[in-house]
Scaffold this motif. Sequence first.
Motif, PDB file in Angstrom:
ATOM      1  N   PHE A  35       0.838  -1.198   0.000  1.00 20.60           N
ATOM      2  CA  PHE A  35       0.000   0.000   0.000  1.00 20.60           C
ATOM      3  C   PHE A  35       0.878   1.256   0.000  1.00 20.60           C
ATOM      4  CE2 PHE A  35      -2.561   3.289   2.185  1.00 20.60           C
ATOM      5  CZ  PHE A  35      -3.547   3.425   1.227  1.00 20.60           C
ATOM      6  N   GLY A  36       1.955   1.233   0.778  1.00 23.62           N
ATOM      7  CA  GLY A  36       2.903   2.358   0.773  1.00 23.62           C
ATOM      8  C   GLY A  36       3.524   2.557  -0.598  1.00 23.62           C
ATOM      9  N   MET A  37       3.873   1.466  -1.285  1.00 22.96           N
ATOM     10  CA  MET A  37       4.429   1.556  -2.639  1.00 22.96           C
ATOM     11  C   MET A  37       3.406   2.147  -3.612  1.00 22.96           C
ATOM     12  SD  MET A  37       6.318  -2.117  -2.912  1.00 22.96           S
ATOM     13  CE  MET A  37       7.075  -2.788  -1.447  1.00 22.96           C
ATOM     14  N   PHE A  38       2.150   1.737  -3.448  1.00 22.75           N
ATOM     15  CA  PHE A  38       1.073   2.282  -4.275  1.00 22.75           C
ATOM     16  C   PHE A  38       0.996   3.803  -4.101  1.00 22.75           C
ATOM     17  CE2 PHE A  38      -3.320   3.830  -4.095  1.00 22.75           C
ATOM     18  CZ  PHE A  38      -3.704   3.657  -5.414  1.00 22.75           C
ATOM     19  N   LEU A  39       1.053   4.259  -2.846  1.00 21.27           N
ATOM     20  CA  LEU A  39       0.991   5.702  -2.592  1.00 21.27           C
ATOM     21  C   LEU A  39       2.197   6.428  -3.194  1.00 21.27           C
ATOM     22  CD1 LEU A  39      -0.325   5.742   1.079  1.00 21.27           C
ATOM     23  CD2 LEU A  39      -1.583   6.364  -1.000  1.00 21.27           C
ATOM     24  N   ILE A  40       3.369   5.822  -3.108  1.00 20.38           N
ATOM     25  CA  ILE A  40       4.567   6.430  -3.696  1.00 20.38           C
ATOM     26  C   ILE A  40       4.422   6.540  -5.210  1.00 20.38           C
ATOM     27  CG2 ILE A  40       7.016   5.998  -4.187  1.00 20.38           C
ATOM     28  CD1 ILE A  40       7.224   5.095  -1.231  1.00 20.38           C
ATOM     29  N   ASP A  41       3.873   5.502  -5.837  1.00 21.32           N
ATOM     30  CA  ASP A  41       3.621   5.578  -7.280  1.00 21.32           C
ATOM     31  C   ASP A  41       2.657   6.709  -7.617  1.00 21.32           C
ATOM     32  OD1 ASP A  41       5.309   3.594  -8.087  1.00 21.32           O
ATOM     33  OD2 ASP A  41       3.755   2.055  -8.278  1.00 21.32           O
ATOM     34  N   ARG A  42       1.619   6.872  -6.811  1.00 21.41           N
ATOM     35  CA  ARG A  42       0.651   7.952  -7.047  1.00 21.41           C
ATOM     36  C   ARG A  42       1.328   9.314  -6.893  1.00 21.41           C
ATOM     37  NH1 ARG A  42      -0.940   4.078  -8.537  1.00 21.41           N
ATOM     38  NH2 ARG A  42      -1.150   4.648 -10.370  1.00 21.41           N
ATOM     39  N   ILE A  43       2.229   9.424  -5.910  1.00 20.03           N
ATOM     40  CA  ILE A  43       2.948  10.685  -5.711  1.00 20.03           C
ATOM     41  C   ILE A  43       3.821  10.981  -6.922  1.00 20.03           C
ATOM     42  CG2 ILE A  43       4.762  11.810  -4.341  1.00 20.03           C
ATOM     43  CD1 ILE A  43       3.583  10.242  -1.895  1.00 20.03           C
ATOM     44  N   ARG A  44       4.491   9.965  -7.451  1.00 16.04           N
ATOM     45  CA  ARG A  44       5.385  10.147  -8.602  1.00 16.04           C
ATOM     46  C   ARG A  44       4.626  10.488  -9.878  1.00 16.04           C
ATOM     47  NH1 ARG A  44       9.337   4.881  -8.042  1.00 16.04           N
ATOM     48  NH2 ARG A  44      10.775   5.735  -6.516  1.00 16.04           N
ATOM     49  N   LEU A  45       3.452   9.894 -10.069  1.00 11.34           N
ATOM     50  CA  LEU A  45       2.756   9.991 -11.353  1.00 11.34           C
ATOM     51  C   LEU A  45       1.700  11.077 -11.433  1.00 11.34           C
ATOM     52  CD1 LEU A  45       2.205   6.171 -11.999  1.00 11.34           C
ATOM     53  CD2 LEU A  45       3.981   7.643 -12.964  1.00 11.34           C
ATOM     54  N   ASN A  46       1.156  11.497 -10.307  1.00 13.92           N
ATOM     55  CA  ASN A  46      -0.004  12.365 -10.347  1.00 13.92           C
ATOM     56  C   ASN A  46       0.345  13.762  -9.870  1.00 13.92           C
ATOM     57  OD1 ASN A  46      -2.540  13.546 -10.037  1.00 13.92           O
ATOM     58  ND2 ASN A  46      -3.474  11.541  -9.693  1.00 13.92           N
ATOM     59  N   ASN A  47       0.418  14.703 -10.785  1.00 18.37           N
ATOM     60  CA  ASN A  47       0.745  16.077 -10.427  1.00 18.37           C
ATOM     61  C   ASN A  47      -0.425  16.830  -9.818  1.00 18.37           C
ATOM     62  OD1 ASN A  47       3.422  15.957 -11.171  1.00 18.37           O
ATOM     63  ND2 ASN A  47       2.970  16.448 -13.306  1.00 18.37           N
ATOM     64  N   THR A  48      -1.651  16.498 -10.235  1.00 15.06           N
ATOM     65  CA  THR A  48      -2.810  17.259  -9.766  1.00 15.06           C
ATOM     66  C   THR A  48      -3.188  16.917  -8.329  1.00 15.06           C
ATOM     67  OG1 THR A  48      -4.327  15.633 -10.705  1.00 15.06           O
ATOM     68  CG2 THR A  48      -3.749  17.532 -12.082  1.00 15.06           C
ATOM     69  N   LYS A  49      -2.962  15.685  -7.903  1.00 10.32           N
ATOM     70  CA  LYS A  49      -3.339  15.269  -6.551  1.00 10.32           C
ATOM     71  C   LYS A  49      -2.124  14.905  -5.700  1.00 10.32           C
ATOM     72  CE  LYS A  49      -7.771  13.434  -8.077  1.00 10.32           C
ATOM     73  NZ  LYS A  49      -8.606  12.236  -8.155  1.00 10.32           N
ATOM     74  N   LYS A  50      -0.970  15.407  -6.066  1.00  8.43           N
ATOM     75  CA  LYS A  50       0.281  15.052  -5.384  1.00  8.43           C
ATOM     76  C   LYS A  50       0.221  15.368  -3.894  1.00  8.43           C
ATOM     77  CE  LYS A  50       4.068  15.307  -7.596  1.00  8.43           C
ATOM     78  NZ  LYS A  50       5.322  14.758  -7.961  1.00  8.43           N
ATOM     79  N   VAL A  51      -0.285  16.540  -3.537  1.00  6.86           N
ATOM     80  CA  VAL A  51      -0.358  16.946  -2.125  1.00  6.86           C
ATOM     81  C   VAL A  51      -1.251  15.993  -1.340  1.00  6.86           C
ATOM     82  CG1 VAL A  51      -1.092  18.794  -0.557  1.00  6.86           C
ATOM     83  CG2 VAL A  51       0.152  19.352  -2.643  1.00  6.86           C
ATOM     84  N   MET A  52      -2.366  15.586  -1.959  1.00  9.17           N
ATOM     85  CA  MET A  52      -3.277  14.653  -1.295  1.00  9.17           C
ATOM     86  C   MET A  52      -2.587  13.311  -1.033  1.00  9.17           C
ATOM     87  SD  MET A  52      -6.868  12.996  -2.594  1.00  9.17           S
ATOM     88  CE  MET A  52      -6.044  11.830  -3.653  1.00  9.17           C
ATOM     89  N   TYR A  53      -1.841  12.808  -2.028  1.00  5.69           N
ATOM     90  CA  TYR A  53      -1.159  11.526  -1.853  1.00  5.69           C
ATOM     91  C   TYR A  53      -0.008  11.625  -0.846  1.00  5.69           C
ATOM     92  CZ  TYR A  53      -3.853   9.400  -5.591  1.00  5.69           C
ATOM     93  OH  TYR A  53      -4.877   8.893  -6.353  1.00  5.69           O
ATOM     94  N   ILE A  54       0.675  12.738  -0.814  1.00 10.45           N
ATOM     95  CA  ILE A  54       1.737  12.930   0.182  1.00 10.45           C
ATOM     96  C   ILE A  54       1.123  12.947   1.586  1.00 10.45           C
ATOM     97  CG2 ILE A  54       3.436  14.582   1.089  1.00 10.45           C
ATOM     98  CD1 ILE A  54       4.044  15.329  -1.858  1.00 10.45           C
ATOM     99  N   ALA A  55       0.017  13.657   1.741  1.00  8.75           N
ATOM    100  CA  ALA A  55      -0.676  13.699   3.033  1.00  8.75           C
ATOM    101  C   ALA A  55      -1.163  12.302   3.425  1.00  8.75           C
ATOM    102  CB  ALA A  55      -1.842  14.680   2.976  1.00  8.75           C
TER     103      ALA A  55
END
Length: 167
Positions: A35-55
């Motif tokens: 699940f942590g890896m999934f979130l890291i992938d979302r942080i790397r790939l998604n510019n529009t929701k990056k802050v949400m995924y980091i949080a």
Amino acid sequence: LMFIFMVISWFPYCLALDLPLYTVNVMGVFLLSIFGMFLIDRIRLNNTKKVMYIATFCVFLLICFILEGLEIITMGLLGIVLPIVFYVYKDRKVARFVSSGLVLLAMAITIIATEPIRFEAFRQFFGLLALIPIMCYNNNVGRYKLKYLFYITYPLHLIIIMLIKLI
């Protein structure tokens, strides 16, 4: 699939190691890592929701820290972070070696600081030796497809240990 084997091995794990039934086994720890890896992938790939995924990732780490404090996760937060470190540095061998070595060292020091008398605390240092064959891995799938054998081996060995303890 990993969730199914986590559930299958949960009861034998707790009985074999004399742990409370609310304790999560290594398969659960790996699921949290995934699940942590999934979130890291979302942080790397998604510019529009990056802050949400980091949080979300920060909240995820906080929850894992709380689960460690409640002794629900026996390997603790560092046990969840270690596979994530391997994933983050999968293409950078030296960085993977150094960062995973630091996490393993931190795990060993944490255990020694809390339980200095037990041998279990010092055996964590042997995890550092596991880095040698891991670093020799060439990222190629072997010719033998043994994935399911390893999935079955985990609950099976726990069931055997549990049965030996019951005898």
